[in-house]
Motif scaffolding. Structure first.
Motif, PDB file in Angstrom:
ATOM      1  N   GLY A  21       5.768 -11.879   1.140  1.00 13.00           N
ATOM      2  CA  GLY A  21       5.509 -12.430   2.519  1.00 13.00           C
ATOM      3  C   GLY A  21       4.353 -11.571   2.906  1.00 13.00           C
ATOM      4  N   LEU A  22       4.778 -10.430   2.388  1.00 16.11           N
ATOM      5  CA  LEU A  22       3.841  -9.034   3.358  1.00 16.11           C
ATOM      6  C   LEU A  22       2.539  -9.559   3.144  1.00 16.11           C
ATOM      7  CD1 LEU A  22       6.032  -5.667   3.668  1.00 16.11           C
ATOM      8  CD2 LEU A  22       5.311  -7.366   5.459  1.00 16.11           C
ATOM      9  N   THR A  23       1.847  -9.485   1.334  1.00 15.19           N
ATOM     10  CA  THR A  23       0.861 -10.133   0.522  1.00 15.19           C
ATOM     11  C   THR A  23       0.533 -11.024   1.520  1.00 15.19           C
ATOM     12  OG1 THR A  23       1.867  -8.803  -0.916  1.00 15.19           O
ATOM     13  CG2 THR A  23      -0.109  -9.658  -1.302  1.00 15.19           C
ATOM     14  N   THR A  24       0.904 -12.311   1.717  1.00 14.82           N
ATOM     15  CA  THR A  24       0.753 -13.943   2.114  1.00 14.82           C
ATOM     16  C   THR A  24      -0.541 -13.503   3.604  1.00 14.82           C
ATOM     17  OG1 THR A  24       2.711 -14.647   1.930  1.00 14.82           O
ATOM     18  CG2 THR A  24       0.859 -14.500   0.133  1.00 14.82           C
ATOM     19  N   GLU A  47       4.758  -1.036   4.981  1.00 18.77           N
ATOM     20  CA  GLU A  47       3.483  -0.515   5.306  1.00 18.77           C
ATOM     21  C   GLU A  47       2.319  -0.859   4.710  1.00 18.77           C
ATOM     22  OE1 GLU A  47       2.782  -0.313   9.269  1.00 18.77           O
ATOM     23  OE2 GLU A  47       4.188  -1.275   9.157  1.00 18.77           O
ATOM     24  N   ARG A  48       2.141   0.003   3.441  1.00 23.29           N
ATOM     25  CA  ARG A  48       1.597   0.007   2.419  1.00 23.29           C
ATOM     26  C   ARG A  48       0.759  -2.263   2.167  1.00 23.29           C
ATOM     27  NH1 ARG A  48       2.233   5.551  -1.207  1.00 23.29           N
ATOM     28  NH2 ARG A  48       1.341   6.726   0.960  1.00 23.29           N
ATOM     29  N   LEU A  49       2.012  -2.511   1.883  1.00 17.42           N
ATOM     30  CA  LEU A  49       1.618  -3.485   1.128  1.00 17.42           C
ATOM     31  C   LEU A  49       1.225  -4.784   1.842  1.00 17.42           C
ATOM     32  CD1 LEU A  49       5.302  -4.958  -0.416  1.00 17.42           C
ATOM     33  CD2 LEU A  49       3.556  -4.334  -1.494  1.00 17.42           C
ATOM     34  N   VAL A  50       1.295  -4.099   3.765  1.00 17.61           N
ATOM     35  CA  VAL A  50       0.895  -5.001   4.138  1.00 17.61           C
ATOM     36  C   VAL A  50      -0.903  -4.028   4.796  1.00 17.61           C
ATOM     37  CG1 VAL A  50       0.090  -4.757   7.187  1.00 17.61           C
ATOM     38  CG2 VAL A  50       2.850  -5.140   6.408  1.00 17.61           C
ATOM     39  N   ALA A  51      -1.319  -3.250   4.329  1.00 19.04           N
ATOM     40  CA  ALA A  51      -2.743  -2.477   4.348  1.00 19.04           C
ATOM     41  C   ALA A  51      -3.147  -3.460   2.710  1.00 19.04           C
ATOM     42  CB  ALA A  51      -2.060  -0.908   4.204  1.00 19.04           C
ATOM     43  N   GLY A  52      -2.691  -3.607   1.716  1.00 21.79           N
ATOM     44  CA  GLY A  52      -3.067  -4.011   0.618  1.00 21.79           C
ATOM     45  C   GLY A  52      -3.877  -3.237   0.260  1.00 21.79           C
ATOM     46  N   ARG A 107      -5.461 -12.679   1.497  1.00 21.52           N
ATOM     47  CA  ARG A 107      -3.941 -11.759   1.020  1.00 21.52           C
ATOM     48  C   ARG A 107      -4.516 -10.287   0.550  1.00 21.52           C
ATOM     49  NH1 ARG A 107      -5.975 -16.389  -2.365  1.00 21.52           N
ATOM     50  NH2 ARG A 107      -6.923 -15.650  -4.507  1.00 21.52           N
ATOM     51  N   LYS A 108      -3.795  -9.842   1.005  1.00 20.63           N
ATOM     52  CA  LYS A 108      -3.961  -8.847   0.970  1.00 20.63           C
ATOM     53  C   LYS A 108      -3.840  -7.614  -0.980  1.00 20.63           C
ATOM     54  CE  LYS A 108      -2.967  -8.344   4.750  1.00 20.63           C
ATOM     55  NZ  LYS A 108      -1.858  -8.066   5.737  1.00 20.63           N
ATOM     56  N   ARG A 109      -3.560  -8.803  -1.784  1.00 21.48           N
ATOM     57  CA  ARG A 109      -3.097  -8.390  -2.899  1.00 21.48           C
ATOM     58  C   ARG A 109      -3.936  -8.971  -3.388  1.00 21.48           C
ATOM     59  NH1 ARG A 109      -4.401  -3.073  -5.583  1.00 21.48           N
ATOM     60  NH2 ARG A 109      -4.047  -4.880  -7.860  1.00 21.48           N
ATOM     61  N   ASN A 110      -4.410  -9.989  -5.052  1.00 17.32           N
ATOM     62  CA  ASN A 110      -4.468 -10.656  -5.524  1.00 17.32           C
ATOM     63  C   ASN A 110      -3.222 -10.733  -7.418  1.00 17.32           C
ATOM     64  OD1 ASN A 110      -5.130 -13.927  -6.128  1.00 17.32           O
ATOM     65  ND2 ASN A 110      -6.559 -12.656  -8.006  1.00 17.32           N
ATOM     66  N   PHE A 111      -2.923  -9.498  -7.526  1.00 16.36           N
ATOM     67  CA  PHE A 111      -2.035  -9.172  -8.177  1.00 16.36           C
ATOM     68  C   PHE A 111      -1.614  -7.756  -7.945  1.00 16.36           C
ATOM     69  CE2 PHE A 111      -4.272 -13.367 -11.354  1.00 16.36           C
ATOM     70  CZ  PHE A 111      -2.901 -13.683 -10.820  1.00 16.36           C
ATOM     71  N   PHE A 112      -0.575  -7.343  -8.826  1.00 13.22           N
ATOM     72  CA  PHE A 112      -0.178  -6.019  -8.529  1.00 13.22           C
ATOM     73  C   PHE A 112      -0.117  -4.973  -9.529  1.00 13.22           C
ATOM     74  CE2 PHE A 112       2.312  -8.679  -5.482  1.00 13.22           C
ATOM     75  CZ  PHE A 112       1.427  -7.922  -4.408  1.00 13.22           C
TER      76      PHE A 112
END
Length: 431
Positions: free
Chosen positions: A73-76, A90-95, A407-412
């Motif tokens: 949810g935070l990534t998308t 917060e870091r997931l939101v920043a991406g 999106r904030k990342r494509n893969f992790f």
């Protein structure tokens, strides 16, 4: 979960302790405790382990279910972080590069999913030796659901996934991960076709999960994600859309969305009443799924499946299965756009009264005609709304070729605990 199942939880904790002791150099033994062999060779012990799989996946804080919904949810842009002091959110939101292998939400999904796969394999492999084949079939089918869910979570968020459990394991592609989930499900379906699940097994596990429909629903989901559209359509057609399959909660096992986020309003909440969608993907005016999933209390808050302490969370939504059919028809080698539109309209026009979970858009029918791409665009839009906070949107964004900027990342990246202990860990993705 029902309290009468609590007698099995002790076996779960026992087995977890045994599992972790294997990975340590020092071994601490309790001469009065049951051994791993005792747990894994009895129906009672194996029941305790498989009940524990459900608890670990859906209730234990932090559960794989909650962590995957938050990560997705935070990534998308479905969700926002409420408290700037929550560093990992917060870091997931920043991406981007702000998300690294130290992120505990990533670690919760990775470690939790791999542990579930390990324990599920122990149930599946050892249940086959039990003399009561009908009881064994229940154990195998139930454990297979959680193994498949765990494989699916790993395959959605990482480019490559462990090929097995153990030390210095090799990795396979995420598509192979989805296919491993499908193979696990196929084995379970074959087992219960040969030996129907006994009523005694059903009475010893938490209520709520419809095992047969869930196996077919997850098979349809992961076949779609793997690009096997014919298989996805066949599996989706095997699901009874009038039935519910849910994770259930009680005073000892609380709904994790409510417990962690809704009740505190201190972790995550929906981004806005558009569910984070922009442009042509903004929900239509009057779409009744918006007040189902959200409520306004000064700010936009979680509603729907996170509204209460005991609110059930679906293992899958009937609407997901219908949307799988719509997408499979549109993407198959010879697209069937007419059937695709028919299935999509079942979601667009569905009312709350006709949905097992009371989820309905109640919008006017789409009339078209539409090209294949126009239909796929509409399917994506309605997946984002119908399946809000299901943890599935990141795979959707890649599959439907949505802009990377959305999106904030494509893969992790891989968690540090994996990289530090396994020399076979692949390189991290650039984004």
């Amino acid at each position: 979960m029902k309290n009468l199942k609590s007698k099995y939880i002790g076996y779960t904790f026992l087995f977890t302790a045994i599992t972790f002791s294997v990975a340590c150099n020092k071994e601490y033994l309790n001469p009065n405790a049951a051994t791993a062999d005792d747990v894994l060779t009895s129906a009672k012990g194996l029941t305790g382990v498989t009940v524990g799989l459900q608890k670990s996946y859906s209730t234990t804080r932090p559960s794989v279910l909650y962590a995957s919904i938050t990560l997705n949810g935070l990534t998308t842009n479905e969700l926002i972080s409420i408290n700037t002091g929550n560093t990992n959110e917060e870091r997931l939101v920043a991406g981007g590069v702000q998300v690294d292998g130290s992120n505990t939400i990533l670690g919760n999904v990775w470690t939790g999913a791999n542990k579930i796969i390990y324990d599920a394999d122990n149930v599946i492999n050892n249940a086959a030796a039990l003399p009561d084949k009908n009881y064994a079939a229940g154990l195998i089918a139930h454990a297979s659901i959680f193994k498949a869910l765990a494989l699916g979570n790993l395959s959605e968020f990482w480019e490559n996934v462990p090929a097995s459990t153990g030390k210095n394991v090799q990795f396979v592609t995420r598509i192979e991960g989805y296919n491993k989930a499908i193979a696990t499900i196929d084995n379970a379906i074959a087992v219960i076709a040969a030996n129907p699940i006994s009523t005694s097994f059903s009475g010893n596990i938490p209520g709520g999960i419809d095992i047969v429909n869930t196996l077919n629903a997850l098979k349809a989901r992961y076949a779609l994600f793997a690009g096997n559209y014919a298989l996805a359509l066949t599996a989706a057609n095997a699901v009874d859309l009038t039935k519910k399959s849910t994770f259930t909660y009680d005073a000892l096992n609380l709904n994790p969305l409510f417990e962690i986020a809704t009740s505190t309003n201190n972790v995550i909440q929906p981004k806005n009443l558009n569910l984070g969608q922009t442009g042509v993907n903004v929900p239509d005016a009057g779409d009744l799924r918006i007040p189902f999933y959200t409520t306004v209390n000064t700010t936009v808050r979680i509603n729907g499946f996170g509204v209460g302490t005991f609110t059930q969370i679906p293992v899958y939504l009937p609407g997901e299965i219908t949307l799988i059919k719509a997408e499979a028809y549109a993407r198959q080698a010879t697209p069937n756009l007419s059937s695709s539109l028919t299935e999509l309209n079942k979601i667009v026009t569905k009312t709350a009264a006709t949905d097992p979970f009371g989820l309905g858009a109640a919008l006017p029918m789409l009339t078209g005609p539409y090209t294949q791409q126009q239909l796929l665009d509409l399917i994506y839009k309605h997946r984002c709304i119908e399946l809000f906070m299901s943890g599935l949107k990141l795979d959707d964004m890649r599959r439907f070729n949505q802009p990377l900027a959305d999106r904030k990342r494509n893969f992790f990246p891989y968690p540090f605990q994996e990289r530090d202990n396994n020399p076979n860990t692949p390189a991290n993705p650039t984004f």
